[in-house]
Design a protein around this motif. Structure first.
Motif, PDB file in Angstrom:
ATOM      1  N   ASP A 145       0.861  -1.185   0.000  1.00 47.58           N
ATOM      2  CA  ASP A 145       0.000   0.000   0.000  1.00 47.58           C
ATOM      3  C   ASP A 145       0.900   1.239   0.000  1.00 47.58           C
ATOM      4  O   ASP A 145       1.407   1.658   1.038  1.00 47.58           O
ATOM      5  CB  ASP A 145      -0.902  -0.011   1.232  1.00 47.58           C
ATOM      6  CG  ASP A 145      -1.944   1.104   1.220  1.00 47.58           C
ATOM      7  OD1 ASP A 145      -1.636   2.195   0.719  1.00 47.58           O
ATOM      8  OD2 ASP A 145      -3.053   0.876   1.740  1.00 47.58           O
ATOM      9  N   ALA A 146       1.094   1.824  -1.172  1.00 47.54           N
ATOM     10  CA  ALA A 146       2.059   2.924  -1.336  1.00 47.54           C
ATOM     11  C   ALA A 146       1.698   4.134  -0.475  1.00 47.54           C
ATOM     12  O   ALA A 146       2.585   4.755   0.144  1.00 47.54           O
ATOM     13  CB  ALA A 146       2.143   3.324  -2.808  1.00 47.54           C
ATOM     14  N   ASP A 147       0.424   4.476  -0.420  1.00 50.05           N
ATOM     15  CA  ASP A 147      -0.006   5.630   0.357  1.00 50.05           C
ATOM     16  C   ASP A 147       0.252   5.410   1.846  1.00 50.05           C
ATOM     17  O   ASP A 147       0.736   6.300   2.555  1.00 50.05           O
ATOM     18  CB  ASP A 147      -1.495   5.885   0.102  1.00 50.05           C
ATOM     19  CG  ASP A 147      -2.001   7.107   0.832  1.00 50.05           C
ATOM     20  OD1 ASP A 147      -1.369   8.178   0.730  1.00 50.05           O
ATOM     21  OD2 ASP A 147      -3.046   7.002   1.511  1.00 50.05           O
ATOM     22  N   LEU A 148      -0.061   4.216   2.307  1.00 52.59           N
ATOM     23  CA  LEU A 148       0.163   3.866   3.707  1.00 52.59           C
ATOM     24  C   LEU A 148       1.653   3.874   4.037  1.00 52.59           C
ATOM     25  O   LEU A 148       2.094   4.425   5.059  1.00 52.59           O
ATOM     26  CB  LEU A 148      -0.453   2.496   3.987  1.00 52.59           C
ATOM     27  CG  LEU A 148      -0.292   1.896   5.387  1.00 52.59           C
ATOM     28  CD1 LEU A 148      -0.734   2.874   6.458  1.00 52.59           C
ATOM     29  CD2 LEU A 148      -1.075   0.600   5.483  1.00 52.59           C
ATOM     30  N   GLN A 149       2.446   3.290   3.160  1.00 54.57           N
ATOM     31  CA  GLN A 149       3.883   3.240   3.386  1.00 54.57           C
ATOM     32  C   GLN A 149       4.505   4.639   3.438  1.00 54.57           C
ATOM     33  O   GLN A 149       5.385   4.919   4.255  1.00 54.57           O
ATOM     34  CB  GLN A 149       4.560   2.404   2.298  1.00 54.57           C
ATOM     35  CG  GLN A 149       4.304   0.916   2.404  1.00 54.57           C
ATOM     36  CD  GLN A 149       4.843   0.331   3.699  1.00 54.57           C
ATOM     37  OE1 GLN A 149       5.968   0.606   4.105  1.00 54.57           O
ATOM     38  NE2 GLN A 149       4.019  -0.473   4.357  1.00 54.57           N
ATOM     39  N   GLU A 150       4.037   5.508   2.560  1.00 51.58           N
ATOM     40  CA  GLU A 150       4.562   6.873   2.551  1.00 51.58           C
ATOM     41  C   GLU A 150       4.227   7.588   3.856  1.00 51.58           C
ATOM     42  O   GLU A 150       5.076   8.303   4.421  1.00 51.58           O
ATOM     43  CB  GLU A 150       3.981   7.655   1.362  1.00 51.58           C
ATOM     44  CG  GLU A 150       4.501   9.085   1.263  1.00 51.58           C
ATOM     45  CD  GLU A 150       3.903   9.841   0.098  1.00 51.58           C
ATOM     46  OE1 GLU A 150       4.255  11.037  -0.062  1.00 51.58           O
ATOM     47  OE2 GLU A 150       3.079   9.273  -0.642  1.00 51.58           O
ATOM     48  N   ALA A 151       3.012   7.406   4.342  1.00 51.90           N
ATOM     49  CA  ALA A 151       2.598   8.055   5.590  1.00 51.90           C
ATOM     50  C   ALA A 151       3.425   7.547   6.770  1.00 51.90           C
ATOM     51  O   ALA A 151       3.863   8.340   7.625  1.00 51.90           O
ATOM     52  CB  ALA A 151       1.113   7.803   5.839  1.00 51.90           C
ATOM     53  N   VAL A 152       3.635   6.250   6.821  1.00 48.33           N
ATOM     54  CA  VAL A 152       4.411   5.664   7.913  1.00 48.33           C
ATOM     55  C   VAL A 152       5.862   6.124   7.848  1.00 48.33           C
ATOM     56  O   VAL A 152       6.467   6.505   8.867  1.00 48.33           O
ATOM     57  CB  VAL A 152       4.323   4.123   7.878  1.00 48.33           C
ATOM     58  CG1 VAL A 152       5.342   3.500   8.837  1.00 48.33           C
ATOM     59  CG2 VAL A 152       2.916   3.654   8.228  1.00 48.33           C
ATOM     60  N   GLU A 153       6.451   6.102   6.663  1.00 44.67           N
ATOM     61  CA  GLU A 153       7.860   6.493   6.507  1.00 44.67           C
ATOM     62  C   GLU A 153       8.065   7.964   6.846  1.00 44.67           C
ATOM     63  O   GLU A 153       9.063   8.336   7.476  1.00 44.67           O
ATOM     64  CB  GLU A 153       8.323   6.210   5.079  1.00 44.67           C
ATOM     65  CG  GLU A 153       9.822   6.388   4.868  1.00 44.67           C
ATOM     66  CD  GLU A 153      10.664   5.491   5.749  1.00 44.67           C
ATOM     67  OE1 GLU A 153      11.776   5.925   6.133  1.00 44.67           O
ATOM     68  OE2 GLU A 153      10.219   4.367   6.080  1.00 44.67           O
TER      69      GLU A 153
END
Length: 349
Positions: A325-333
């Motif tokens: 999940d690219a959007d989720l990963q970006e938010a977490v990172e």
């Protein structure tokens, strides 16, 4: 460095027999330093829930297994007993030190009084305690973590994943340590999406009531939150968290695991597709590192803290639904980078 020439034997069985004998007669403080056999390796005494909790205690065991494999020495891992006292814990740790195990680690804050007393009796043995920072002694390492930082990231993941704008937190026992998990999680959720409601609940007031060792209690709590529309539930509850995960799977909502990568746990395999991620703290690494410091001749002492910057807390990405999940990963990172830089200061209470 300690040199080991003996062939590894059944350390746990030997330790259990010796502990039983010690409990029947004599005191572990008699000639404490002179009676230590030396040359044995790491020993750990489990927290409530014991080995097989798929979480906290199993992580400690993984660290012991790594040390045993690398250093080729005798190890021991000892289960707790129901209703035990601080005196029982002290006897357990003292017996391990007397047999020559070094280091000796109490897994969990409940060992604080016992570690303090046993360390005073055996000044030549290095002791460790996981999740407690109150012991100040030359031969004690306080192995602690910034659980609130990993929990903040779990909150980000929950806020990005909820469809109902309601998520849940289940704490095992209402104590300051678990407050850190709750505080970080709630802050992560609110910073990501202020519209999301967080339902929080503790299972018990004390560990003796089973807050960390009762999957049925965890399941009931999670079911109650799910009935209130929570579609992501984060558990910081040791073995009780298995019940939370089971309830999440049964109701087709997300669970967030804790301490270990619970997606990878064999005992939870049938529920793993419901485990979005896990807020991990690397107890295995902390246990192994203390053993290595003793093996290298420079035992670690004082407060030894793991956080996002050291890589000893964080989120697991074993579940493809989370990792891809690219959007989720970006938010977490992004959140992770801000915590490490100090731009985000995570609350611990």
């Amino acid at each position: 460095m300690r040199r080991i020439s003996r062939i590894t034997v059944a350390g746990a069985a030997t330790a259990s027999l010796a502990l039983a004998l010690a409990a029947c007669g004599g005191t572990s403080s008699d000639n404490a330093s002179s009676e230590s056999q030396g040359d044995k390796g790491l020993a750990i005494a489990y927290d409530v829930g014991g080995k097989g909790d798929q979480s906290f205690n199993d992580a400690a065991y993984a660290g012991l297994e790594q040390a045993k494999k690398e250093f080729g020495y005798e190890t021991a891992d000892i289960e707790p007993t129901e209703g035990e006292t601080d005196a029982d814990k002290t006897q357990r740790l003292s017996s391990l030190a007397k047999q020559g195990y070094n280091p000796v680690i109490g897994v969990g804050y409940a060992y604080a009084a016992a570690v303090k007393e046993a360390a005073a009796k055996y000044p030549d043995t290095t002791f460790g305690i996981v999740d407690d920072a109150t012991i100040e002694a030359d031969n004690v390492a306080d192995l602690v973590f910034s659980e609130e930082q990993a929990s903040y990231l779990a909150g980000v993941a929950a806020a990005k994943s909820t469809k109902t704008n309601t998520v849940g937190f289940v704490g095992g026992v209402d104590i300051p340590l678990i407050h850190k998990f709750q505080a970080g999680f709630e802050q992560g959720v609110k910073d990501t999406n202020p519209k999301v409601t967080v339902l929080s609940q503790y299972l018990t007031q004390t560990a003796e009531e089973g807050g960390f060792s009762s999957p049925d209690k965890g399941k009931t709590a999670a079911e109650g939150q799910i009935e209130k529309k929570a579609d992501v539930v984060y558990a910081a509850a040791g073995l009780s968290g298995q019940g939370v995960i089971e309830a999440a799977a049964a109701n087709e909502v997300w669970a967030i695991g804790v301490d270990s990568d619970q997606y990878q746990q064999e005992a939870l395999a049938k529920y793993k597709d419901s485990i979005l991620t896990s807020a991990m703290k690397d107890v295995a690494k902390a246990v192994y590192n203390l053993a290595k410091s003793v093996e290298d001749g420079s035992p670690a002492t004082g407060i030894v803290k793991g956080d996002l910057k050291t890589g000893e807390v964080g989120l697991s990405d074993s579940n493809p639904a989370f990792k891809d999940d690219a959007d989720l990963q970006e938010a977490v990172e992004t959140a992770k980078e801000k915590i490490i830089s100090g731009e985000i200061e995570v609350k611990s209470s």
